[in-house]
Design a protein around this motif. Structure first.
Motif, PDB file in Angstrom:
ATOM      1  N   ASN A  68      16.127  22.095 -24.911  1.00 26.81           N
ATOM      2  CA  ASN A  68      17.591  21.968 -24.915  1.00 26.81           C
ATOM      3  C   ASN A  68      18.228  23.172 -25.593  1.00 26.81           C
ATOM      4  OD1 ASN A  68      17.807  19.523 -23.549  1.00 26.81           O
ATOM      5  ND2 ASN A  68      17.656  18.314 -25.434  1.00 26.81           N
ATOM      6  N   SER A  69      17.683  23.549 -26.736  1.00 25.56           N
ATOM      7  CA  SER A  69      18.208  24.689 -27.486  1.00 25.56           C
ATOM      8  C   SER A  69      18.035  25.995 -26.708  1.00 25.56           C
ATOM      9  CB  SER A  69      17.507  24.773 -28.839  1.00 25.56           C
ATOM     10  OG  SER A  69      17.960  25.883 -29.569  1.00 25.56           O
ATOM     11  N   LEU A  70      16.846  26.206 -26.144  1.00 23.94           N
ATOM     12  CA  LEU A  70      16.583  27.437 -25.385  1.00 23.94           C
ATOM     13  C   LEU A  70      17.457  27.520 -24.139  1.00 23.94           C
ATOM     14  CD1 LEU A  70      12.698  27.596 -25.709  1.00 23.94           C
ATOM     15  CD2 LEU A  70      14.359  29.161 -26.764  1.00 23.94           C
ATOM     16  N   SER A  71      17.728  26.378 -23.539  1.00 24.19           N
ATOM     17  CA  SER A  71      18.588  26.344 -22.356  1.00 24.19           C
ATOM     18  C   SER A  71      20.013  26.742 -22.719  1.00 24.19           C
ATOM     19  CB  SER A  71      18.563  24.940 -21.744  1.00 24.19           C
ATOM     20  OG  SER A  71      19.338  24.900 -20.583  1.00 24.19           O
ATOM     21  N   LYS A  72      20.514  26.222 -23.839  1.00 27.96           N
ATOM     22  CA  LYS A  72      21.870  26.571 -24.308  1.00 27.96           C
ATOM     23  C   LYS A  72      21.979  28.059 -24.610  1.00 27.96           C
ATOM     24  CE  LYS A  72      22.943  22.070 -26.297  1.00 27.96           C
ATOM     25  NZ  LYS A  72      23.039  21.287 -27.533  1.00 27.96           N
ATOM     26  N   LYS A  73      20.890  28.669 -25.065  1.00 34.03           N
ATOM     27  CA  LYS A  73      20.878  30.105 -25.369  1.00 34.03           C
ATOM     28  C   LYS A  73      20.687  30.957 -24.117  1.00 34.03           C
ATOM     29  CE  LYS A  73      19.166  29.233 -29.982  1.00 34.03           C
ATOM     30  NZ  LYS A  73      18.008  28.909 -30.765  1.00 34.03           N
ATOM     31  N   GLY A  74      20.408  30.305 -22.997  1.00 35.97           N
ATOM     32  CA  GLY A  74      20.220  31.033 -21.741  1.00 35.97           C
ATOM     33  C   GLY A  74      18.843  31.657 -21.587  1.00 35.97           C
ATOM     34  N   PHE A  75      17.859  31.184 -22.389  1.00 40.65           N
ATOM     35  CA  PHE A  75      16.519  31.767 -22.357  1.00 40.65           C
ATOM     36  C   PHE A  75      15.583  31.091 -21.352  1.00 40.65           C
ATOM     37  CE2 PHE A  75      16.854  33.401 -27.008  1.00 40.65           C
ATOM     38  CZ  PHE A  75      17.645  34.454 -26.575  1.00 40.65           C
ATOM     39  N   ILE A  76      15.923  29.857 -20.961  1.00 39.83           N
ATOM     40  CA  ILE A  76      15.095  29.136 -19.980  1.00 39.83           C
ATOM     41  C   ILE A  76      15.986  28.392 -19.000  1.00 39.83           C
ATOM     42  CG2 ILE A  76      13.085  28.831 -21.497  1.00 39.83           C
ATOM     43  CD1 ILE A  76      14.600  25.674 -21.047  1.00 39.83           C
ATOM     44  N   GLU A  77      15.386  28.011 -17.870  1.00 38.43           N
ATOM     45  CA  GLU A  77      16.037  27.117 -16.912  1.00 38.43           C
ATOM     46  C   GLU A  77      15.088  25.966 -16.663  1.00 38.43           C
ATOM     47  OE1 GLU A  77      16.815  29.450 -13.434  1.00 38.43           O
ATOM     48  OE2 GLU A  77      18.604  30.364 -14.308  1.00 38.43           O
ATOM     49  N   ARG A  78      15.652  24.795 -16.411  1.00 39.60           N
ATOM     50  CA  ARG A  78      14.845  23.616 -16.077  1.00 39.60           C
ATOM     51  C   ARG A  78      15.261  23.095 -14.715  1.00 39.60           C
ATOM     52  NH1 ARG A  78      15.796  20.278 -21.502  1.00 39.60           N
ATOM     53  NH2 ARG A  78      17.821  21.192 -21.152  1.00 39.60           N
ATOM     54  N   ASN A  79      14.277  22.832 -13.881  1.00 39.63           N
ATOM     55  CA  ASN A  79      14.520  22.290 -12.549  1.00 39.63           C
ATOM     56  C   ASN A  79      13.467  21.239 -12.240  1.00 39.63           C
ATOM     57  OD1 ASN A  79      16.730  24.115 -11.559  1.00 39.63           O
ATOM     58  ND2 ASN A  79      15.175  25.638 -12.055  1.00 39.63           N
ATOM     59  N   ARG A  80      13.835  20.312 -11.382  1.00 37.72           N
ATOM     60  CA  ARG A  80      12.882  19.292 -10.947  1.00 37.72           C
ATOM     61  C   ARG A  80      11.894  19.911  -9.965  1.00 37.72           C
ATOM     62  NH1 ARG A  80      12.868  14.978 -14.191  1.00 37.72           N
ATOM     63  NH2 ARG A  80      14.978  14.563 -14.860  1.00 37.72           N
ATOM     64  N   ASP A  81      10.635  19.481 -10.059  1.00 40.05           N
ATOM     65  CA  ASP A  81       9.609  19.920  -9.120  1.00 40.05           C
ATOM     66  C   ASP A  81      10.015  19.451  -7.722  1.00 40.05           C
ATOM     67  OD1 ASP A  81       7.012  19.308  -7.509  1.00 40.05           O
ATOM     68  OD2 ASP A  81       6.347  20.643  -9.118  1.00 40.05           O
ATOM     69  N   GLU A  82       9.893  20.325  -6.750  1.00 36.09           N
ATOM     70  CA  GLU A  82      10.333  19.964  -5.401  1.00 36.09           C
ATOM     71  C   GLU A  82       9.463  18.882  -4.763  1.00 36.09           C
ATOM     72  OE1 GLU A  82       9.086  23.064  -2.207  1.00 36.09           O
ATOM     73  OE2 GLU A  82       9.534  24.221  -4.038  1.00 36.09           O
ATOM     74  N   TYR A  83       8.220  18.727  -5.213  1.00 41.39           N
ATOM     75  CA  TYR A  83       7.312  17.730  -4.633  1.00 41.39           C
ATOM     76  C   TYR A  83       7.281  16.423  -5.429  1.00 41.39           C
ATOM     77  CZ  TYR A  83       5.825  21.890  -2.167  1.00 41.39           C
ATOM     78  OH  TYR A  83       5.823  23.033  -1.422  1.00 41.39           O
ATOM     79  N   ASP A  84       7.536  16.518  -6.730  1.00 36.13           N
ATOM     80  CA  ASP A  84       7.518  15.338  -7.586  1.00 36.13           C
ATOM     81  C   ASP A  84       8.714  15.421  -8.528  1.00 36.13           C
ATOM     82  OD1 ASP A  84       7.061  13.283  -9.401  1.00 36.13           O
ATOM     83  OD2 ASP A  84       4.927  13.724  -9.640  1.00 36.13           O
TER      84      ASP A  84
END
Length: 141
Positions: A68-84
């Motif tokens: 959550n913290s890294l996402s707010k800083k723009g260092f990571i992105e989170r996405n759902r797996d396209e198959y699961d």
């Protein structure tokens, strides 16, 4: 040889020493965040969040908080797996990778200067001892 006294001396000296400059900027990140960014930069740039927990020996809640913290800083992105869709894939951003690489380069530069001040013999001996400590730690696992 009093190894306990030596251990106490080492810990006392390490806690008294000031932080190096490169650590000040990185202090904005938790230990978990640093480990996650390092893993994403140097091992895999996209992984399931569960793999981060498993590979880095971090609890699932700790990984979630760090992400959550890294996402707010723009260092990571989170996405759902396209198959699961139950699986969250974590990807490091260019900003995250750039941050890590800049910090890494600065750390290498500072360590290089310290090793130069030690001189060739002591620098080689220091690295040898650190490598031996890592070797011993791996044997205990």
């Amino acid at each position: 040889m009093d190894y306990k006294a030596l251990a106490n001396e080492l810990v006392n000296n390490m806690t008294k020493s000031p932080k190096m400059q490169f650590q000040k900027k990185v202090d904005d990140l938790s230990q978990g965040e640093k480990r996650i960014l390092g893993y994403l930069t140097f091992w895999k740039d996209a992984v399931a969040s569960g793999e981060l927990s498993e590979k880095l020996f971090l609890s699932t809640p700790r990984v979630a908080s760090a992400l959550n913290s890294l996402s707010k800083k723009g260092f990571i992105e989170r996405n759902r797996d396209e198959y699961d869709k139950r699986i969250v894939i974590v990807t490091i951003t260019e900003a995250g990778k750039s941050f890590v690489m800049d910090e890494h380069a600065e750390a290498i530069s500072m360590l290089e200067k310290t090793l130069q001040k030690l001189g060739e013999k002591d620098a080689k001996e220091f690295v040898r001892i650190i490598n031996r400590i890592i070797e011993i730690s791996a044997e205990d696992d």
